[in-house]
Design a protein around this motif. Structure first.
Motif, PDB file in Angstrom:
ATOM      1  N   GLY A  36      50.934  34.140  47.734  1.00  0.00           N
ATOM      2  CA  GLY A  36      51.835  34.474  48.498  1.00  0.00           C
ATOM      3  C   GLY A  36      52.479  33.243  49.423  1.00  0.00           C
ATOM      4  O   GLY A  36      53.424  32.883  49.656  1.00  0.00           O
ATOM      5  N   PHE A  37      51.272  32.579  49.584  1.00  0.00           N
ATOM      6  CA  PHE A  37      51.681  31.262  50.542  1.00  0.00           C
ATOM      7  C   PHE A  37      52.407  30.193  49.725  1.00  0.00           C
ATOM      8  O   PHE A  37      53.066  29.418  50.136  1.00  0.00           O
ATOM      9  CB  PHE A  37      50.326  30.710  51.255  1.00  0.00           C
ATOM     10  CG  PHE A  37      49.683  31.553  52.343  1.00  0.00           C
ATOM     11  CD1 PHE A  37      50.417  32.662  52.888  1.00  0.00           C
ATOM     12  CD2 PHE A  37      48.459  31.383  52.817  1.00  0.00           C
ATOM     13  CE1 PHE A  37      49.998  33.591  53.887  1.00  0.00           C
ATOM     14  CE2 PHE A  37      48.003  32.022  53.737  1.00  0.00           C
ATOM     15  CZ  PHE A  37      48.649  33.097  54.506  1.00  0.00           C
ATOM     16  N   VAL A  38      51.961  29.985  48.719  1.00  0.00           N
ATOM     17  CA  VAL A  38      52.643  29.054  47.735  1.00  0.00           C
ATOM     18  C   VAL A  38      53.867  29.301  47.377  1.00  0.00           C
ATOM     19  O   VAL A  38      54.975  28.544  47.505  1.00  0.00           O
ATOM     20  CB  VAL A  38      51.912  28.886  46.381  1.00  0.00           C
ATOM     21  CG1 VAL A  38      52.625  28.318  45.423  1.00  0.00           C
ATOM     22  CG2 VAL A  38      50.299  28.290  46.402  1.00  0.00           C
ATOM     23  N   LEU A  39      54.318  30.697  47.235  1.00  0.00           N
ATOM     24  CA  LEU A  39      55.502  31.226  46.985  1.00  0.00           C
ATOM     25  C   LEU A  39      56.480  30.987  48.275  1.00  0.00           C
ATOM     26  O   LEU A  39      57.608  30.325  48.223  1.00  0.00           O
ATOM     27  CB  LEU A  39      55.657  32.495  46.520  1.00  0.00           C
ATOM     28  CG  LEU A  39      55.175  32.998  45.332  1.00  0.00           C
ATOM     29  CD1 LEU A  39      55.107  34.363  44.887  1.00  0.00           C
ATOM     30  CD2 LEU A  39      55.932  32.238  44.111  1.00  0.00           C
ATOM     31  N   LEU A  40      55.796  31.196  49.287  1.00  0.00           N
ATOM     32  CA  LEU A  40      56.515  31.050  50.683  1.00  0.00           C
ATOM     33  C   LEU A  40      56.911  29.768  51.049  1.00  0.00           C
ATOM     34  O   LEU A  40      58.142  29.311  51.780  1.00  0.00           O
ATOM     35  CB  LEU A  40      55.669  31.600  51.553  1.00  0.00           C
ATOM     36  CG  LEU A  40      56.337  32.129  53.094  1.00  0.00           C
ATOM     37  CD1 LEU A  40      57.562  33.050  52.860  1.00  0.00           C
ATOM     38  CD2 LEU A  40      55.407  32.601  54.092  1.00  0.00           C
ATOM     39  N   LEU A  41      56.084  28.914  50.679  1.00  0.00           N
ATOM     40  CA  LEU A  41      56.188  27.338  51.104  1.00  0.00           C
ATOM     41  C   LEU A  41      56.944  26.368  49.743  1.00  0.00           C
ATOM     42  O   LEU A  41      57.524  25.395  49.936  1.00  0.00           O
ATOM     43  CB  LEU A  41      55.080  26.569  51.465  1.00  0.00           C
ATOM     44  CG  LEU A  41      54.358  27.209  52.370  1.00  0.00           C
ATOM     45  CD1 LEU A  41      52.893  26.677  52.996  1.00  0.00           C
ATOM     46  CD2 LEU A  41      55.264  27.408  53.770  1.00  0.00           C
ATOM     47  N   LEU A  42      57.133  27.076  48.648  1.00  0.00           N
ATOM     48  CA  LEU A  42      57.670  26.595  47.801  1.00  0.00           C
ATOM     49  C   LEU A  42      59.419  25.726  47.717  1.00  0.00           C
ATOM     50  O   LEU A  42      59.275  24.851  47.402  1.00  0.00           O
ATOM     51  CB  LEU A  42      57.754  27.116  46.179  1.00  0.00           C
ATOM     52  CG  LEU A  42      57.984  26.614  44.939  1.00  0.00           C
ATOM     53  CD1 LEU A  42      56.555  25.951  44.865  1.00  0.00           C
ATOM     54  CD2 LEU A  42      57.866  27.922  43.981  1.00  0.00           C
ATOM     55  N   PRO A  43      60.082  26.414  48.468  1.00  0.00           N
ATOM     56  CA  PRO A  43      61.401  25.893  49.132  1.00  0.00           C
ATOM     57  C   PRO A  43      61.160  24.585  49.521  1.00  0.00           C
ATOM     58  O   PRO A  43      62.294  23.791  49.698  1.00  0.00           O
ATOM     59  CB  PRO A  43      61.994  26.889  49.608  1.00  0.00           C
ATOM     60  CG  PRO A  43      61.282  28.089  49.204  1.00  0.00           C
ATOM     61  CD  PRO A  43      59.884  27.963  49.131  1.00  0.00           C
TER      62      PRO A  43
END
Length: 465
Positions: free
Chosen positions: A145-152
């Motif tokens: 979840g954290f990776v997806l959230l910060l991916l942009p």
């Protein structure tokens, strides 16, 4: 008087679901034909393949439920069908107004995304035999979840669209990973809170009638607050920050039943919003548009909100009729403002009906949470239902001037693949949990140990004669 004990197998309600699905498909197809009749005066030439394809998709999910989740909630899939279908109808209606026909239209791409979303939901029902298996991956889903959230924020793939850096681009595709981050974080929150809810609910000091948690127990909510603040600062996305932080605080309150967590959460988010308003002109402009969207200066800056409000006002109680309004005058009428677009052509009655469908969807999710027997399933069902309800509040609140506009998508209806995929996965997870909630407890025969599986899933009914 004698007592007779007879086995009773509860009804699966799949027949009721099929009847509701037929009604839902009929509503969508009637809306599609009405749109073309009002716009062009003719029945669409491709209505037969559209009707066949749409019917095949939803009936495929129905058949999978009969096979893999016979006791799943019978209302969730029909509601999803209606909402998804009405979104397709409005996108098609806007294509007609803009001269986008066939494969050049947004509706064609949205149909492809709908097919992929249905396939993903079916995959979830096939692969996830028991929702409790997700608890094993509590901290894995946190990391995901954290990776997806910060991916942009990663250089090279992150994209800034309409002032918010919440998109990534891979080849020709634009994708919003935050839509899947909310699912991963809901799983993490459910797994974490099941383990720690006793400590969070019992320990602490009482101040002014509120029981506040100990300092070391404040860690998780402070981490969630900091993460939401980072999203707010770096991605300039108030809506996603509000959604993620609100999701955690709501699940925390349900797990502990302590009002102090809500008070702390509101204070922390208010501090974050105050910081954003003082630091970023992007948010200041949105607040100005919210306070007075019809001023001359704001109309020159952006007339999107004003046009959406004028459109809904022109629809009145009964609407202009599908295909007979002018929703195309509003920017992003097929995505951020699809609800005002439908409100103009369906009127207040149609808008309320859509909201009621969402309310029933969320109510069935909460009912699933009340019925399921394990704590993890209860919290996960509550979290997923709340995410849909809260996102709907943020979206409709923004387009109706209840709160400042944030730019989130309307679940199941707005144009866009990432939102549609994520919400169908949420629906599939709720179906899987509801199957466990409504499935009868197995009867343990005499002589069988309590930890051994029972041979049949039946209950008993006692009759007095």
């Amino acid at each position: 008087m004698t007592t007779t004990v007879e086995p009773l197998t509860p009804r699966t309600r799949r027949g009721s679901e099929l009847l509701l699905l037929i009604l839902a498909i009929g509503i969508v197809l009637l809306a599609w034909v009405t749109t073309d009749l009002n716009r062009n005066g003719t029945v669409p030439a491709n209505i037969i393949p559209i009707a066949g394809g749409f019917t095949a998709l939803v009936l495929a999910v129905h058949l999978v439920l009969r096979w893999k989740a016979a006791y799943a909630d019978p209302v969730l899939l029909p509601i999803t069908t209606v909402l998804n279908g009405l979104g397709l109808v409005m996108i098609h209606r806007l294509d007609l107004a803009r001269g986008k026909l066939g494969t050049d239209g947004d509706a064609y791409r949205q149909i492809i995304w709908t097919t992929l979303a249905v396939a993903l939901a079916v995959a979830v029902l096939f692969l996830l035999r028991d929702h409790r298996l997700l608890r094993r991956y509590t901290y894995v889903t946190m990391a995901v979840g954290f990776v997806l959230l910060l991916l942009p924020l990663v250089p090279g793939i992150g994209r800034t669209i309409n002032g918010s850096q919440i998109w990534i681009s891979i080849g020709p595709l634009n994708f919003q990973p935050g839509e899947f981050a909310k699912i991963a974080l809901a799983i993490f929150f459910a797994g974490y809170l099941v383990q720690t809810r006793d400590v969070l609910s019992l320990a602490g000091k009482k101040v002014l009638g509120f029981t506040f948690p100990r300092g070391r127990d404040l860690g998780p909510i402070l981490v969630a607050w900091v993460l939401a603040l980072l999203v707010l600062v770096f991605q300039k996305d108030l809506g996603s920050a509000l959604l993620f932080f609100g999701l955690f605080v709501a699940m925390l309150y349900v797990a502990t039943e302590r009002v102090s967590w809500i008070a702390i959460g509101l204070m922390l988010f208010a501090a974050a919003v105050a910081f954003a308003l003082s630091a970023f002109t992007h948010f200041q402009k949105r607040v100005d548009l919210w306070l007075d969207p019809f001023s001359q200066d704001n109309l020159e800056r952006s007339n999107q909100l004003a046009n959406g409000l004028w459109g809904m006002a022109s629809g009145g109680l009964t609407g202009t009729g599908l295909g007979a309004g002018r929703p195309y005058l509003t920017s992003f009428a097929e995505s951020d403002f699809i609800f005002p677009s439908l409100g103009e052509e369906l009127g207040l009655f149609g808008s309320v009906a859509i909201i009621v469908l969402y309310l029933i969807f969320c109510e069935r999710g909460i009912r699933t949470a009340l019925g399921v027997r394990d704590g993890f399933g209860k919290l996960l069902a509550i979290g997923l239902s709340f995410s849909v309800a809260f996102q709907l509040f943020i979206v409709i609140g923004g387009v109706t001037r209840v709160i400042p506009l944030t730019g989130l998508t309307t679940p199941f209806m707005s144009l866009g693949g990432s939102s549609l995929l994520a919400n169908w996965v949420i629906m599939a997870l709720l179906l899987r949990i509801s199957d466990q909630a409504r499935r009868p407890m197995p009867e343990i025969p005499v002589g069988v140990a309590a930890d051994e599986p029972a041979p049949a899933e039946v209950t008993q009914v006692v009759r007095l004669t």
